[in-house]
Scaffold this motif. Structure first.
Motif, PDB file in Angstrom:
ATOM      1  N   GLU A  49     -66.379  25.673  20.412  1.00 43.18           N
ATOM      2  CA  GLU A  49     -66.171  24.236  20.656  1.00 43.18           C
ATOM      3  C   GLU A  49     -67.097  23.398  19.790  1.00 43.18           C
ATOM      4  OE1 GLU A  49     -64.825  23.995  25.298  1.00 43.18           O
ATOM      5  OE2 GLU A  49     -66.780  24.878  24.854  1.00 43.18           O
ATOM      6  N   GLU A  50     -68.335  23.843  19.626  1.00 38.58           N
ATOM      7  CA  GLU A  50     -69.292  23.113  18.799  1.00 38.58           C
ATOM      8  C   GLU A  50     -68.822  23.080  17.349  1.00 38.58           C
ATOM      9  OE1 GLU A  50     -74.156  22.758  18.803  1.00 38.58           O
ATOM     10  OE2 GLU A  50     -73.221  24.698  19.233  1.00 38.58           O
ATOM     11  N   GLN A  51     -68.289  24.186  16.867  1.00 39.59           N
ATOM     12  CA  GLN A  51     -67.775  24.217  15.502  1.00 39.59           C
ATOM     13  C   GLN A  51     -66.561  23.304  15.352  1.00 39.59           C
ATOM     14  OE1 GLN A  51     -67.964  24.261  12.452  1.00 39.59           O
ATOM     15  NE2 GLN A  51     -67.850  26.374  11.731  1.00 39.59           N
ATOM     16  N   LEU A  52     -65.643  23.359  16.296  1.00 34.71           N
ATOM     17  CA  LEU A  52     -64.449  22.515  16.219  1.00 34.71           C
ATOM     18  C   LEU A  52     -64.806  21.033  16.260  1.00 34.71           C
ATOM     19  CD1 LEU A  52     -62.061  24.575  18.527  1.00 34.71           C
ATOM     20  CD2 LEU A  52     -61.862  24.282  16.044  1.00 34.71           C
ATOM     21  N   GLU A  53     -65.774  20.671  17.083  1.00 30.54           N
ATOM     22  CA  GLU A  53     -66.225  19.273  17.127  1.00 30.54           C
ATOM     23  C   GLU A  53     -66.732  18.825  15.759  1.00 30.54           C
ATOM     24  OE1 GLU A  53     -66.025  17.013  19.340  1.00 30.54           O
ATOM     25  OE2 GLU A  53     -65.762  17.990  21.298  1.00 30.54           O
ATOM     26  N   SER A  54     -67.450  19.721  15.083  1.00 37.40           N
ATOM     27  CA  SER A  54     -67.984  19.352  13.768  1.00 37.40           C
ATOM     28  C   SER A  54     -66.879  19.252  12.721  1.00 37.40           C
ATOM     29  CB  SER A  54     -69.061  20.352  13.323  1.00 37.40           C
ATOM     30  OG  SER A  54     -68.519  21.582  12.870  1.00 37.40           O
ATOM     31  N   TYR A 102     -51.517  21.451   0.314  1.00 38.50           N
ATOM     32  CA  TYR A 102     -52.773  20.725   0.444  1.00 38.50           C
ATOM     33  C   TYR A 102     -53.453  20.629  -0.919  1.00 38.50           C
ATOM     34  CZ  TYR A 102     -51.974  21.608   5.393  1.00 38.50           C
ATOM     35  OH  TYR A 102     -51.417  21.659   6.644  1.00 38.50           O
ATOM     36  N   ASP A 103     -54.384  19.702  -1.009  1.00 30.75           N
ATOM     37  CA  ASP A 103     -55.150  19.550  -2.255  1.00 30.75           C
ATOM     38  C   ASP A 103     -56.245  20.601  -2.350  1.00 30.75           C
ATOM     39  OD1 ASP A 103     -53.807  17.086  -3.117  1.00 30.75           O
ATOM     40  OD2 ASP A 103     -54.821  16.170  -1.400  1.00 30.75           O
ATOM     41  N   PHE A 104     -56.840  20.930  -1.193  1.00 35.50           N
ATOM     42  CA  PHE A 104     -57.967  21.865  -1.170  1.00 35.50           C
ATOM     43  C   PHE A 104     -57.891  22.737   0.083  1.00 35.50           C
ATOM     44  CE2 PHE A 104     -59.297  18.036  -3.442  1.00 35.50           C
ATOM     45  CZ  PHE A 104     -59.650  18.575  -4.665  1.00 35.50           C
ATOM     46  N   TYR A 105     -58.547  23.914  -0.008  1.00 31.16           N
ATOM     47  CA  TYR A 105     -58.510  24.906   1.070  1.00 31.16           C
ATOM     48  C   TYR A 105     -59.932  25.374   1.353  1.00 31.16           C
ATOM     49  CZ  TYR A 105     -53.516  24.935   0.281  1.00 31.16           C
ATOM     50  OH  TYR A 105     -52.198  24.549   0.169  1.00 31.16           O
ATOM     51  N   ALA A 106     -60.387  25.208   2.597  1.00 29.78           N
ATOM     52  CA  ALA A 106     -61.759  25.544   2.974  1.00 29.78           C
ATOM     53  C   ALA A 106     -61.767  26.710   3.951  1.00 29.78           C
ATOM     54  CB  ALA A 106     -62.444  24.330   3.614  1.00 29.78           C
ATOM     55  N   LEU A 107     -62.683  27.654   3.731  1.00 29.99           N
ATOM     56  CA  LEU A 107     -62.874  28.767   4.661  1.00 29.99           C
ATOM     57  C   LEU A 107     -63.906  28.369   5.707  1.00 29.99           C
ATOM     58  CD1 LEU A 107     -61.581  30.115   2.111  1.00 29.99           C
ATOM     59  CD2 LEU A 107     -62.836  32.176   2.726  1.00 29.99           C
ATOM     60  N   CYS A 108     -63.723  28.855   6.927  1.00 33.20           N
ATOM     61  CA  CYS A 108     -64.580  28.423   8.027  1.00 33.20           C
ATOM     62  C   CYS A 108     -64.857  29.574   8.984  1.00 33.20           C
ATOM     63  CB  CYS A 108     -63.888  27.279   8.770  1.00 33.20           C
ATOM     64  SG  CYS A 108     -64.829  26.599  10.145  1.00 33.20           S
ATOM     65  N   ASP A 109     -66.112  29.723   9.405  1.00 38.36           N
ATOM     66  CA  ASP A 109     -66.487  30.691  10.431  1.00 38.36           C
ATOM     67  C   ASP A 109     -66.548  30.004  11.789  1.00 38.36           C
ATOM     68  OD1 ASP A 109     -66.626  32.643   8.529  1.00 38.36           O
ATOM     69  OD2 ASP A 109     -68.811  32.701   8.409  1.00 38.36           O
ATOM     70  N   GLN A 110     -66.638  30.789  12.848  1.00 36.96           N
ATOM     71  CA  GLN A 110     -66.465  30.265  14.200  1.00 36.96           C
ATOM     72  C   GLN A 110     -67.744  29.761  14.853  1.00 36.96           C
ATOM     73  OE1 GLN A 110     -64.920  33.631  16.369  1.00 36.96           O
ATOM     74  NE2 GLN A 110     -66.881  34.733  16.343  1.00 36.96           N
ATOM     75  N   ASP A 111     -68.901  30.087  14.299  1.00 38.15           N
ATOM     76  CA  ASP A 111     -70.131  29.808  15.042  1.00 38.15           C
ATOM     77  C   ASP A 111     -71.130  28.924  14.299  1.00 38.15           C
ATOM     78  OD1 ASP A 111     -70.624  31.733  13.161  1.00 38.15           O
ATOM     79  OD2 ASP A 111     -71.181  33.296  14.587  1.00 38.15           O
ATOM     80  N   VAL A 121     -80.061  28.328  10.833  1.00 42.22           N
ATOM     81  CA  VAL A 121     -80.592  27.859  12.113  1.00 42.22           C
ATOM     82  C   VAL A 121     -80.537  29.004  13.116  1.00 42.22           C
ATOM     83  CG1 VAL A 121     -79.935  25.444  11.730  1.00 42.22           C
ATOM     84  CG2 VAL A 121     -78.316  27.020  12.826  1.00 42.22           C
ATOM     85  N   ASP A 122     -81.310  28.863  14.199  1.00 40.89           N
ATOM     86  CA  ASP A 122     -81.238  29.860  15.263  1.00 40.89           C
ATOM     87  C   ASP A 122     -80.120  29.481  16.231  1.00 40.89           C
ATOM     88  OD1 ASP A 122     -82.221  27.828  16.915  1.00 40.89           O
ATOM     89  OD2 ASP A 122     -84.259  28.644  16.985  1.00 40.89           O
ATOM     90  N   GLN A 123     -80.055  30.167  17.361  1.00 34.69           N
ATOM     91  CA  GLN A 123     -78.949  29.949  18.293  1.00 34.69           C
ATOM     92  C   GLN A 123     -78.918  28.529  18.846  1.00 34.69           C
ATOM     93  OE1 GLN A 123     -78.164  33.263  21.085  1.00 34.69           O
ATOM     94  NE2 GLN A 123     -79.835  34.342  20.072  1.00 34.69           N
ATOM     95  N   GLU A 124     -80.097  27.889  18.915  1.00 30.37           N
ATOM     96  CA  GLU A 124     -80.179  26.520  19.434  1.00 30.37           C
ATOM     97  C   GLU A 124     -80.167  25.482  18.324  1.00 30.37           C
ATOM     98  OE1 GLU A 124     -82.308  29.026  20.794  1.00 30.37           O
ATOM     99  OE2 GLU A 124     -80.683  29.225  22.253  1.00 30.37           O
ATOM    100  N   GLN A 148     -77.725  31.890  13.074  1.00 30.50           N
ATOM    101  CA  GLN A 148     -78.120  33.291  13.109  1.00 30.50           C
ATOM    102  C   GLN A 148     -78.300  33.722  14.565  1.00 30.50           C
ATOM    103  OE1 GLN A 148     -78.908  35.172   9.765  1.00 30.50           O
ATOM    104  NE2 GLN A 148     -77.293  33.640   9.809  1.00 30.50           N
ATOM    105  N   HIS A 149     -77.617  34.808  14.922  1.00 27.50           N
ATOM    106  CA  HIS A 149     -77.762  35.346  16.268  1.00 27.50           C
ATOM    107  C   HIS A 149     -77.565  36.841  16.213  1.00 27.50           C
ATOM    108  CE1 HIS A 149     -73.330  35.332  16.378  1.00 27.50           C
ATOM    109  NE2 HIS A 149     -73.414  34.119  15.883  1.00 27.50           N
ATOM    110  N   GLN A 150     -77.564  37.490  17.337  1.00 27.05           N
ATOM    111  CA  GLN A 150     -77.550  38.959  17.364  1.00 27.05           C
ATOM    112  C   GLN A 150     -76.310  39.539  16.705  1.00 27.05           C
ATOM    113  OE1 GLN A 150     -78.089  40.041  21.468  1.00 27.05           O
ATOM    114  NE2 GLN A 150     -80.310  40.113  21.271  1.00 27.05           N
ATOM    115  N   GLU A 151     -75.189  38.830  16.787  1.00 21.71           N
ATOM    116  CA  GLU A 151     -73.960  39.338  16.194  1.00 21.71           C
ATOM    117  C   GLU A 151     -73.808  38.918  14.740  1.00 21.71           C
ATOM    118  OE1 GLU A 151     -73.819  37.509  19.196  1.00 21.71           O
ATOM    119  OE2 GLU A 151     -74.084  39.402  20.271  1.00 21.71           O
TER     120      GLU A 151
END
Length: 313
Positions: A20-25, A89-98, A131-134, A215-218
């Motif tokens: 959700e935090e990623q989608l908001e951004s 589209y004009d451009f294509y961006a790759l995105c991770d979930q976290d 950044v860390d988890q927080e 950055q997190h454990q996974e």
């Protein structure tokens, strides 16, 4: 003046904690039009439920296209996403979930891509604010590479973080026209994309980070804050591990896919790289002394030469 239309390609897998935090951004991106294509790679947590609820809550002018797929792994999932999207589209961006994107992330990438010729494959990538988890700041990684971002680097190293990549339409169309079906020789989707664009087009590296790279454990990457000895020990083990590296296998697959489009010099250099592995120990030493392929850091470059001589690439 019409704003550029960007397709964001997001692959998810058991990412309910941060999605959700990623989608908001993403929907907070400024000065661009955007659609989001999401492929879930067989999550068993609440990732898809959160995505669907989020999609129902946002303005309709942002299109979110959701695809539920079987688990095929990160490489297969991103390649499938590229096949599912449309060349409109004009451009294509790759995105991770976290991660978390700064509001100017896409507009900054688009501005720099638009400053170059649109007739060749182009790719933007950048440093990240780790950044860390927080979301507390750690360090900036990767730094601006000191050597050219060319095929001669991309064949043996990836300097471009996938979640920062933005492609122009030419690069996207060329890539999806010839995506490999056998993924066993692909190290990572971003490495394959970097190799393609650096060979046939231009890579733009932006040293200004516009992504908070969590950055997190996974998700522990080479840019994390770890001791010098630990970092180099882990790096050497990774380089020498044939099962996880497979540089020569990816190089051979790339030559099979795109060899007919290479210049005579590029073709000869890749052939020499592959054929040299079958040569004698003395000839392998002679080859690495003048090898045209290189990693960005001096120590990494030395390790590359060592593992080549040992036939561990």
């Amino acid at each position: 003046m019409n704003q550029s239309k960007v397709c964001v390609m997001l692959s998810t897998y058991n990412g309910a904690k941060y999605i959700e935090e990623q989608l908001e951004s993403l929907i907070a991106q400024r000065h661009i039009e955007m659609d989001i294509y999401i492929r879930d790679d067989g999550s068993s947590d609440g990732t898809l439920l959160k995505i669907r609820k989020f999609a129902e809550s946002i303005p309709q002018e942002i299109g979110i296209h959701i695809f539920e797929g079987e688990n095929v792994g990160v490489v297969g999932s991103f390649f499938e996403l590229m096949r599912l999207t449309q060349p409109k589209y004009d451009f294509y961006a790759l995105c991770d979930q976290d991660d978390v994107w700064q509001p100017y992330k896409l507009s900054r990438a688009v501005e720099q891509l638009q400053s170059r010729s649109s007739d060749i494959p182009l790719m933007y990538c950048s440093s990240t604010q780790m950044v860390d988890q927080e979301l507390n700041h750690l360090n900036i990684w990767p730094k601006l590479p000191p050597k050219p971002l060319s095929m001669y680097n991309a064949l043996v190293e990836n300097c471009c973080v996938g979640c920062t990549m933005v492609l122009n339409l030419v690069a996207f169309e060329h890539l999806i026209a010839n995506l490999p079906s056998d993924l066993t020789s692909i190290l990572m989707h971003d490495r394959w994309i970097y190799l393609y664009v650096s060979t046939f087009g231009e890579v733009i590296f932006d040293e200004e980070p516009s992504i908070l790279y969590r950055q997190h454990q996974e998700n522990v990457m080479g840019g994390s804050n770890e001791g010098w000895s630990t970092k180099w020990k882990r790096r050497f083990v990774r380089f020498i591990n044939v099962g996880s590296l497979k540089l020569s296998e990816q190089a051979r697959l790339f030559d099979e896919k795109y060899g007919r489009y290479l210049t005579s010099t590029q073709s000869k250099d890749i052939k020499n790289f592959l054929d040299g592995l079958e040569d004698s120990f003395i000839n392998r030493i002679k080859y690495v002394l003048n090898m045209p392929f290189y990693r960005q850091a001096s120590l990494d470059n030395l390790v590359l030469k060592l593992i080549y001589v040992m036939r561990k690439v």
